[in-house]
Scaffold this motif. Structure first.
Motif, mmCIF file in Angstrom:
data_model
loop_
_atom_site.group_PDB
_atom_site.id
_atom_site.type_symbol
_atom_site.label_atom_id
_atom_site.label_comp_id
_atom_site.label_asym_id
_atom_site.label_seq_id
_atom_site.Cartn_x
_atom_site.Cartn_y
_atom_site.Cartn_z
ATOM 1 N N THR A 84 53.050 9.111 14.017
ATOM 2 C CA THR A 84 52.986 7.686 13.717
ATOM 3 C C THR A 84 51.537 7.215 13.683
ATOM 4 O O THR A 84 51.130 6.464 12.785
ATOM 5 N N ALA A 85 50.739 7.654 14.657
ATOM 6 C CA ALA A 85 49.341 7.238 14.738
ATOM 7 C C ALA A 85 48.543 7.711 13.528
ATOM 8 O O ALA A 85 47.717 6.974 12.984
ATOM 9 N N VAL A 149 37.404 17.224 27.999
ATOM 10 C CA VAL A 149 37.953 16.314 26.999
ATOM 11 C C VAL A 149 37.624 14.872 27.364
ATOM 12 O O VAL A 149 37.221 14.066 26.517
ATOM 13 N N ALA A 150 37.776 14.521 28.642
ATOM 14 C CA ALA A 150 37.520 13.147 29.080
ATOM 15 C C ALA A 150 36.055 12.758 28.907
ATOM 16 O O ALA A 150 35.744 11.607 28.577
ATOM 17 N N ASP A 151 35.131 13.705 29.109
ATOM 18 C CA ASP A 151 33.712 13.414 28.907
ATOM 19 C C ASP A 151 33.430 13.048 27.451
ATOM 20 O O ASP A 151 32.588 12.188 27.166
ATOM 21 N N LEU A 156 39.560 7.285 27.822
ATOM 22 C CA LEU A 156 40.684 7.800 28.596
ATOM 23 C C LEU A 156 40.652 7.297 30.029
ATOM 24 O O LEU A 156 41.687 7.250 30.701
ATOM 25 N N LEU A 157 39.477 6.927 30.505
ATOM 26 C CA LEU A 157 39.338 6.480 31.887
ATOM 27 C C LEU A 157 39.343 4.958 32.015
ATOM 28 O O LEU A 157 39.072 4.433 33.095
ATOM 29 N N GLY A 165 46.598 6.005 19.965
ATOM 30 C CA GLY A 165 47.188 7.064 20.776
ATOM 31 C C GLY A 165 46.127 7.985 21.328
ATOM 32 O O GLY A 165 45.082 8.220 20.707
ATOM 33 N N THR A 166 46.379 8.518 22.524
ATOM 34 C CA THR A 166 45.358 9.339 23.174
ATOM 35 C C THR A 166 45.061 10.624 22.399
ATOM 36 O O THR A 166 43.902 11.020 22.260
ATOM 37 N N THR A 167 46.100 11.285 21.875
ATOM 38 C CA THR A 167 45.860 12.548 21.174
ATOM 39 C C THR A 167 45.065 12.317 19.900
ATOM 40 O O THR A 167 44.139 13.070 19.578
ATOM 41 N N ARG A 168 45.414 11.268 19.157
ATOM 42 C CA ARG A 168 44.665 10.938 17.939
ATOM 43 C C ARG A 168 43.235 10.549 18.281
ATOM 44 O O ARG A 168 42.281 10.923 17.579
ATOM 45 N N TYR A 169 43.044 9.784 19.344
ATOM 46 C CA TYR A 169 41.706 9.390 19.791
ATOM 47 C C TYR A 169 40.876 10.615 20.155
ATOM 48 O O TYR A 169 39.707 10.729 19.755
ATOM 49 N N ILE A 170 41.479 11.551 20.898
ATOM 50 C CA ILE A 170 40.760 12.783 21.256
ATOM 51 C C ILE A 170 40.368 13.545 20.009
ATOM 52 O O ILE A 170 39.248 14.071 19.903
#
Length: 243
Positions: A84-85, A149-151, A156-157, A165-170
């Motif tokens: 969807t994202a 990944v978070a760095d 994400l923090l 969405g987090t996966t699309r953002y990553i």
């Protein structure tokens, strides 16, 4: 192996319904339009619509076409939300939103460490959210990410919605594209926390889905544990039984 054409058509229409592109009361494209678009026989389109009718997503009205039924309670997994994202730029469908309850660094529990390929106790990032349709909670989840990944993806923090969405953002931050995923499903009784957040009266059954998204090299990008109330339909898949 590619899905049969009728299932590809059904999947396309199902995705548009789940994403909110086709809303309750909307009429589906005509059989003629779909035969021309997909370059298939009318019987193939009829079979695709029959699949959606069996799933309770559409209804046919004599001489008046096929319509999306009033909103069926659906369980959208992490893979469906990512699709969807990518398609719409927004992980949420019409009427949906999420409350981010926490976003923090934690030592990795053993199941999380195994899923993300790190050592137990290593620092990872966890985001907890509850998703709503209007005022009704429909799902809760914990999403886990490695510190690397978070760095690269500092939002994400933050206790803020990531609409893509987090996966699309990553993917956009790291250029690591998720190419495969693996899901584990189970049914169980809700915990006290889940009863509260999902506004359920206990004892109540829930469905738990554990999802890992992998990049092109097979390295894990994200691990999510999603919980939905029982009675919500997941996206169907067709598969061979004679293998």
């Amino acid at each position: 192996m590619a899905l049969p054409r009728y299932e590809q058509i059904a999947g396309d229409l199902r995705g548009r319904i789940v994403r909110g592109e086709l809303r309750p009361g909307d009429v589906l494209p005509s059989e003629r339009e779909m035969t021309e678009r997909w370059r298939v026989a009318r019987a193939t389109v009829v079979r695709a619509i029959s699949v959606l009718r069996q799933e309770g997503l559409v209804e046919s009205r004599q001489g008046d076409g096929t319509y999306v039924k009033q909103r069926t309670a659906l369980a959208r997994n992490a893979g469906e939300r990512y699709r969807t994202a990518v398609k719409t730029g927004n992980i949420y469908t019409t009427g949906e939103h999420a409350d981010i309850l926490s976003a923090e660094r934690l030592p990795a529990p053993e199941p999380v460490a195994t899923a993300l390929g790190v050592a137990e106790g290593d620092t990872v990032v966890c985001r907890q959210r509850v998703t709503f349709e209007g005022q009704t909670p429909t799902a809760m989840s914990h999403s886990w990410f490695t510190e690397t990944v978070a760095d690269a993806a500092p939002r994400l923090l933050l206790r803020q919605r990531i609409r893509e969405g987090t996966t699309r953002y990553i993917e956009m931050q790291t250029q690591r594209r998720p190419t495969t995923g693996r899901d584990w499903w189970s049914a169980r009784l809700a915990t006290d926390e889940e009863l509260t957040l999902l506004q359920l009266t206990g004892p109540a059954a829930v469905v738990e889905v554990r999802h890992v998204a992998y990049d092109e090299t097979g390295e894990p990008l994200a691990y999510e544990i999603g919980v939905t109330p029982a009675g919500r339909w997941a996206r169907s898949e067709e598969y061979a039984l004679n293998v």
